[in-house]
Scaffold this motif. Sequence first.
Motif, PDB file in Angstrom:
ATOM      1  N   ASP A 153       0.619  -1.192   0.041  1.00 13.87           N
ATOM      2  CA  ASP A 153      -0.006   0.197  -0.318  1.00 13.87           C
ATOM      3  C   ASP A 153       1.028   1.176   0.009  1.00 13.87           C
ATOM      4  O   ASP A 153       2.343   0.930  -0.050  1.00 13.87           O
ATOM      5  CB  ASP A 153      -1.538  -0.121   1.085  1.00 13.87           C
ATOM      6  CG  ASP A 153       0.065   0.093   2.706  1.00 13.87           C
ATOM      7  OD1 ASP A 153       0.973   0.427   2.695  1.00 13.87           O
ATOM      8  OD2 ASP A 153      -0.747  -0.748   3.541  1.00 13.87           O
ATOM      9  N   TYR A 154       0.422   2.224   0.544  1.00 15.68           N
ATOM     10  CA  TYR A 154       1.133   3.328  -0.142  1.00 15.68           C
ATOM     11  C   TYR A 154       2.177   3.905   0.921  1.00 15.68           C
ATOM     12  O   TYR A 154       2.974   4.284   1.004  1.00 15.68           O
ATOM     13  CB  TYR A 154       0.037   4.672   0.143  1.00 15.68           C
ATOM     14  CG  TYR A 154       0.831   6.290  -0.473  1.00 15.68           C
ATOM     15  CD1 TYR A 154       0.938   6.273  -0.972  1.00 15.68           C
ATOM     16  CD2 TYR A 154       0.458   6.748   1.104  1.00 15.68           C
ATOM     17  CE1 TYR A 154       1.631   8.409  -1.833  1.00 15.68           C
ATOM     18  CE2 TYR A 154       1.067   8.578   0.894  1.00 15.68           C
ATOM     19  CZ  TYR A 154       1.409   8.852  -0.362  1.00 15.68           C
ATOM     20  OH  TYR A 154       2.053   9.747  -0.499  1.00 15.68           O
ATOM     21  N   VAL A 155       1.171   3.172   2.119  1.00 14.28           N
ATOM     22  CA  VAL A 155       1.725   3.597   3.748  1.00 14.28           C
ATOM     23  C   VAL A 155       3.531   3.075   3.035  1.00 14.28           C
ATOM     24  O   VAL A 155       4.651   2.892   4.030  1.00 14.28           O
ATOM     25  CB  VAL A 155       1.778   3.639   5.074  1.00 14.28           C
ATOM     26  CG1 VAL A 155       2.197   3.580   5.990  1.00 14.28           C
ATOM     27  CG2 VAL A 155       0.035   4.485   4.397  1.00 14.28           C
ATOM     28  N   ASP A 156       3.178   1.598   2.688  1.00 17.24           N
ATOM     29  CA  ASP A 156       4.938   1.016   2.634  1.00 17.24           C
ATOM     30  C   ASP A 156       5.340   1.209   1.816  1.00 17.24           C
ATOM     31  O   ASP A 156       6.285   1.127   2.085  1.00 17.24           O
ATOM     32  CB  ASP A 156       4.179  -0.383   2.285  1.00 17.24           C
ATOM     33  CG  ASP A 156       4.805  -1.834   2.931  1.00 17.24           C
ATOM     34  OD1 ASP A 156       5.937  -1.256   3.046  1.00 17.24           O
ATOM     35  OD2 ASP A 156       4.481  -2.820   2.616  1.00 17.24           O
ATOM     36  N   ASN A 157       5.144   1.646   0.995  1.00 20.58           N
ATOM     37  CA  ASN A 157       5.568   2.655  -0.215  1.00 20.58           C
ATOM     38  C   ASN A 157       6.736   3.475   0.421  1.00 20.58           C
ATOM     39  O   ASN A 157       7.887   4.233  -0.037  1.00 20.58           O
ATOM     40  CB  ASN A 157       4.927   2.763  -1.406  1.00 20.58           C
ATOM     41  CG  ASN A 157       5.072   1.461  -2.401  1.00 20.58           C
ATOM     42  OD1 ASN A 157       4.839   0.848  -2.124  1.00 20.58           O
ATOM     43  ND2 ASN A 157       3.166   2.098  -2.929  1.00 20.58           N
ATOM     44  N   VAL A 158       5.720   4.600   1.272  1.00 17.80           N
ATOM     45  CA  VAL A 158       6.384   5.671   1.091  1.00 17.80           C
ATOM     46  C   VAL A 158       7.612   5.228   2.269  1.00 17.80           C
ATOM     47  O   VAL A 158       9.156   5.826   2.050  1.00 17.80           O
ATOM     48  CB  VAL A 158       5.675   6.683   2.117  1.00 17.80           C
ATOM     49  CG1 VAL A 158       6.571   7.935   2.694  1.00 17.80           C
ATOM     50  CG2 VAL A 158       4.561   7.340   1.387  1.00 17.80           C
ATOM     51  N   ALA A 159       7.232   4.356   3.254  1.00 20.41           N
ATOM     52  CA  ALA A 159       8.016   3.926   4.331  1.00 20.41           C
ATOM     53  C   ALA A 159       9.569   3.389   3.518  1.00 20.41           C
ATOM     54  O   ALA A 159      11.184   3.862   4.329  1.00 20.41           O
ATOM     55  CB  ALA A 159       7.655   3.313   5.935  1.00 20.41           C
ATOM     56  N   ALA A 169      13.045   4.592  10.364  1.00 16.22           N
ATOM     57  CA  ALA A 169      11.907   3.700   9.154  1.00 16.22           C
ATOM     58  C   ALA A 169      12.124   2.243   9.263  1.00 16.22           C
ATOM     59  O   ALA A 169      10.898   2.516   9.278  1.00 16.22           O
ATOM     60  CB  ALA A 169      12.421   4.575   7.838  1.00 16.22           C
ATOM     61  N   TYR A 213       9.585   1.332  11.767  1.00 18.45           N
ATOM     62  CA  TYR A 213       8.312   1.736  11.901  1.00 18.45           C
ATOM     63  C   TYR A 213       7.845   0.689  11.076  1.00 18.45           C
ATOM     64  O   TYR A 213       6.821  -0.687  11.536  1.00 18.45           O
ATOM     65  CB  TYR A 213       8.173   3.114  10.779  1.00 18.45           C
ATOM     66  CG  TYR A 213       6.608   2.553  10.228  1.00 18.45           C
ATOM     67  CD1 TYR A 213       6.010   3.359  11.476  1.00 18.45           C
ATOM     68  CD2 TYR A 213       6.722   2.955   8.909  1.00 18.45           C
ATOM     69  CE1 TYR A 213       4.579   3.661  11.101  1.00 18.45           C
ATOM     70  CE2 TYR A 213       4.932   2.880   9.329  1.00 18.45           C
ATOM     71  CZ  TYR A 213       3.928   3.144   9.706  1.00 18.45           C
ATOM     72  OH  TYR A 213       2.707   3.435   9.000  1.00 18.45           O
ATOM     73  N   ARG A 267       5.139  -1.742  12.743  1.00 16.34           N
ATOM     74  CA  ARG A 267       3.711  -1.735  12.126  1.00 16.34           C
ATOM     75  C   ARG A 267       3.687  -2.547  11.261  1.00 16.34           C
ATOM     76  O   ARG A 267       1.878  -2.601  10.676  1.00 16.34           O
ATOM     77  CB  ARG A 267       3.580   0.104  12.218  1.00 16.34           C
ATOM     78  CG  ARG A 267       3.145   0.470  13.429  1.00 16.34           C
ATOM     79  CD  ARG A 267       2.571   0.249  13.960  1.00 16.34           C
ATOM     80  NE  ARG A 267       1.249   0.932  13.516  1.00 16.34           N
ATOM     81  CZ  ARG A 267       0.194   0.631  13.366  1.00 16.34           C
ATOM     82  NH1 ARG A 267      -0.396  -0.080  14.478  1.00 16.34           N
ATOM     83  NH2 ARG A 267      -1.218   0.885  13.116  1.00 16.34           N
ATOM     84  N   LEU A 268       4.377  -2.936   9.646  1.00 16.39           N
ATOM     85  CA  LEU A 268       4.106  -2.958   8.982  1.00 16.39           C
ATOM     86  C   LEU A 268       3.772  -4.296   8.641  1.00 16.39           C
ATOM     87  O   LEU A 268       3.074  -5.210   8.481  1.00 16.39           O
ATOM     88  CB  LEU A 268       4.751  -2.197   7.727  1.00 16.39           C
ATOM     89  CG  LEU A 268       4.883  -1.331   7.892  1.00 16.39           C
ATOM     90  CD1 LEU A 268       5.551  -0.319   6.283  1.00 16.39           C
ATOM     91  CD2 LEU A 268       2.955  -0.356   7.160  1.00 16.39           C
TER      92      LEU A 268
END
Length: 207
Positions: free
Chosen positions: A80-86, A129, A132, A136-137
């Motif tokens: 997802d987007y958060v995964d990619n940003v991280a 990162a 995180y 979280r991920l």
Amino acid sequence: MTTATTSPQNTLVHSYLFLRRAIGLIGLALPVVLILGKQLVQGGALIGSLSGYYYTDLRDVLVGAMCAVGVFLLAYYGHDYVDNVASTVAGLGAIGLALFPTTPARDVTAWDRTSGVLHLVFAAVFFLALAYFCLRLFPHDGEQRFGTLYRACGIVILACLVLIALAKYLAIAPSLRPALWLEAIAVEAFGIAWLVKGRTQEPKSVP
């Protein structure tokens, strides 16, 4: 028909697993290669931190490994987007800390101080990162039986960062090189998490 439609997907999944494993293997190997390699190649006393090995004969190993991790993280496409940003933030942090070395122990110039500050910023971004990812991920993405392991790795990374700051601020046993060993532990924790993640969610065989 089934093989034609699913084979590209399996290839993509294998590519993601390869990236995770590559990141994990580099993380596991880097502290060992730097510490033992420097003693074998150059000898002398231990360096105060992993970043300090930039000023040894193992400079290219450190820079090359961190740039490789950075490129792998930038190429990593999550769920997802958060995964990619991280992963993008972590990748930029890895490349940044490689390109801007820590402040040397002697003959420090104005640029050395600036580079040292940038190095600390990129290193903090990189490790936060990664923490995180672990906290979280990873625990919510895949096999739940590894959730405790991922969280433990994330906690270890954060704890090491706090202890490094305390050891430096309070000047705790500098002769024992606490920053070196704490950084090594944090990198090993990150390597373990990514290596385990690369061995989970194996794609089903294509009929």
